[in-house]
Design an enzyme around this catalytic site. Structure first.
Site, PDB file in Angstrom:
ATOM      1  CG  ASN A   9      -2.118  -0.914   1.026  1.00  0.00           C
ATOM      2  OD1 ASN A   9      -2.694  -0.955  -0.066  1.00  0.00           O
ATOM      3  ND2 ASN A   9      -2.472  -1.670   2.044  1.00  0.00           N
ATOM      4  CG  ASP A  69      11.664  -8.056   2.204  1.00  0.00           C
ATOM      5  OD1 ASP A  69      11.009  -7.135   2.704  1.00  0.00           O
ATOM      6  OD2 ASP A  69      12.407  -8.794   2.891  1.00  0.00           O
ATOM      7  CB  THR A  70      14.412  -3.380  -0.009  1.00  0.00           C
ATOM      8  OG1 THR A  70      13.781  -3.358  -1.283  1.00  0.00           O
ATOM      9  CG2 THR A  70      15.721  -2.602  -0.106  1.00  0.00           C
ATOM     10  CE  LYS A 173      16.557   5.520  -3.491  1.00  0.00           C
ATOM     11  NZ  LYS A 173      15.684   5.603  -2.339  1.00  0.00           N
ATOM     12  CG  HIS A 178      17.869  -0.945  -3.839  1.00  0.00           C
ATOM     13  ND1 HIS A 178      18.375   0.330  -3.849  1.00  0.00           N
ATOM     14  CD2 HIS A 178      16.853  -0.923  -2.941  1.00  0.00           C
ATOM     15  CE1 HIS A 178      17.719   1.066  -2.981  1.00  0.00           C
ATOM     16  NE2 HIS A 178      16.778   0.337  -2.420  1.00  0.00           N
TER      17      HIS A 178
HETATM   18  P1  IMP Z   1      11.136  -2.578   2.206  1.00  0.00           P
HETATM   19  O1  IMP Z   1      11.305  -4.045   2.120  1.00  0.00           O
HETATM   20  O2  IMP Z   1      11.041  -1.914   0.868  1.00  0.00           O
HETATM   21  O3  IMP Z   1      10.032  -2.168   3.137  1.00  0.00           O
HETATM   22  O4  IMP Z   1      12.478  -1.990   2.841  1.00  0.00           O
HETATM   23  C1  IMP Z   1      12.933  -2.365   4.139  1.00  0.00           C
HETATM   24  C2  IMP Z   1      13.752  -1.245   4.733  1.00  0.00           C
HETATM   25  O5  IMP Z   1      14.938  -1.057   3.959  1.00  0.00           O
HETATM   26  C3  IMP Z   1      13.073   0.125   4.751  1.00  0.00           C
HETATM   27  O6  IMP Z   1      12.318   0.299   5.919  1.00  0.00           O
HETATM   28  C4  IMP Z   1      14.256   1.080   4.734  1.00  0.00           C
HETATM   29  O7  IMP Z   1      14.776   1.226   6.020  1.00  0.00           O
HETATM   30  C5  IMP Z   1      15.266   0.319   3.897  1.00  0.00           C
HETATM   31  N1  IMP Z   1      15.191   0.743   2.478  1.00  0.00           N
HETATM   32  C6  IMP Z   1      14.540   0.115   1.467  1.00  0.00           C
HETATM   33  N2  IMP Z   1      14.696   0.763   0.307  1.00  0.00           N
HETATM   34  C7  IMP Z   1      15.474   1.840   0.613  1.00  0.00           C
HETATM   35  C8  IMP Z   1      15.982   2.906  -0.188  1.00  0.00           C
HETATM   36  O8  IMP Z   1      15.763   3.022  -1.408  1.00  0.00           O
HETATM   37  N3  IMP Z   1      16.732   3.812   0.471  1.00  0.00           N
HETATM   38  C9  IMP Z   1      17.006   3.742   1.801  1.00  0.00           C
HETATM   39  N4  IMP Z   1      16.539   2.786   2.582  1.00  0.00           N
HETATM   40  C10 IMP Z   1      15.782   1.835   1.991  1.00  0.00           C
END
Ligand code: IMP
Length: 192
Positions: A9, A69-70, A173, A178
């Site tokens: 969301n 997921d990041t 960016k 990523h």
């Molecule tokens: P998510 O899986 O996309 O929710 O990312 C998990 C966490 O990784 C986020 O809460 C951020 O702390 C960090 N994160 C993800 N993408 C980025 C980015 O592009 N820049 C900086 N931090 C990021």
């Protein structure tokens, strides 16, 4: 037109993916599909969490869908915070708390190599497929920001750049990030 559910969301993510798809796929968010509640993310890998989130949607809709997921992986910290990047400084912590903890952990450490990695899991007809994007760089010694970005952006400087993610225009960016690279791979696959 092909339709896909994006297991998020988060408006920023939806806009980024929509722009990359150039209107060729109709994207639905969780709330647009009437899906509510917290999706479990209990895996200790990015792949596992992306699969878990996408499967959660698939099981409820039986419609093609994807999740991402990041994590930020810091070499000197053995790959931490990695899959725990969002809650590195504890449940319900802020982006600033996470950055403070990271800078503390790297105090006096010269080796500051790190990468951001995004894994997207697409489920088509119940079958998962993965797309990965990665950007290498360095963790800075302090915050550098123009107010752009979020998360760890003020302390991450991508390789071959002299500014942090938080000092770059968003379109720059997104081109090298990523998530941008993972989305590009997903889009090429969907177009092929
Ligand atoms: P998510 O899986 O996309 O929710 O990312 C998990 C966490 O990784 C986020 O809460 C951020 O702390 C960090 N994160 C993800 N993408 C980025 C980015 O592009 N820049 C900086 N931090 C990021």
């Amino acid at each position: 037109m092909r339709e896909l559910i994006f297991a998020t969301n988060n408006k920023h993510k939806v806009e980024e993916v929509k722009a990359a798809l150039k209107g060729e796929v109709k994207l639905h968010t969780l709330s647009e599909c009437g899906l509510e509640g917290d999706i479990p993310e209990t895996s200790n890998t990015l792949e596992g969490n992306a699969l878990q989130k996408a499967m959660w949607v698939w099981e409820r809709t039986h419609k093609d869908c994807f999740a991402d997921d990041t994590g930020l992986e810091v070499a000197a910290l053995g790959g931490a915070p990695g899959v725990f990047s969002a809650r590195y400084a504890g449940e319900h912590c802020s982006f600033d708390d996470n950055i403070d903890k990271l800078l503390d952990a790297l105090k006096g450490v010269k080796e500051r190599d790190a990468c951001f990695r995004t894994v997207i899991c697409l489920i088509e007809n119940g079958v998962p497929k993965y797309f990965e994007g990665r950007v290498d760089g360095q963790i800075l010694h302090e915050r550098h920001s123009n107010g752009e970005g979020f998360g760890y952006d003020p302390v991450f400087m991508p390789a071959r750049f002299a500014v942090s993610f938080a000092e770059m225009p968003l379109e720059v960016k997104n081109r090298i990030s990523h998530r941008g690279l993972a989305v590009k791979k997903l889009v090429s696959y969907l177009e092929s």
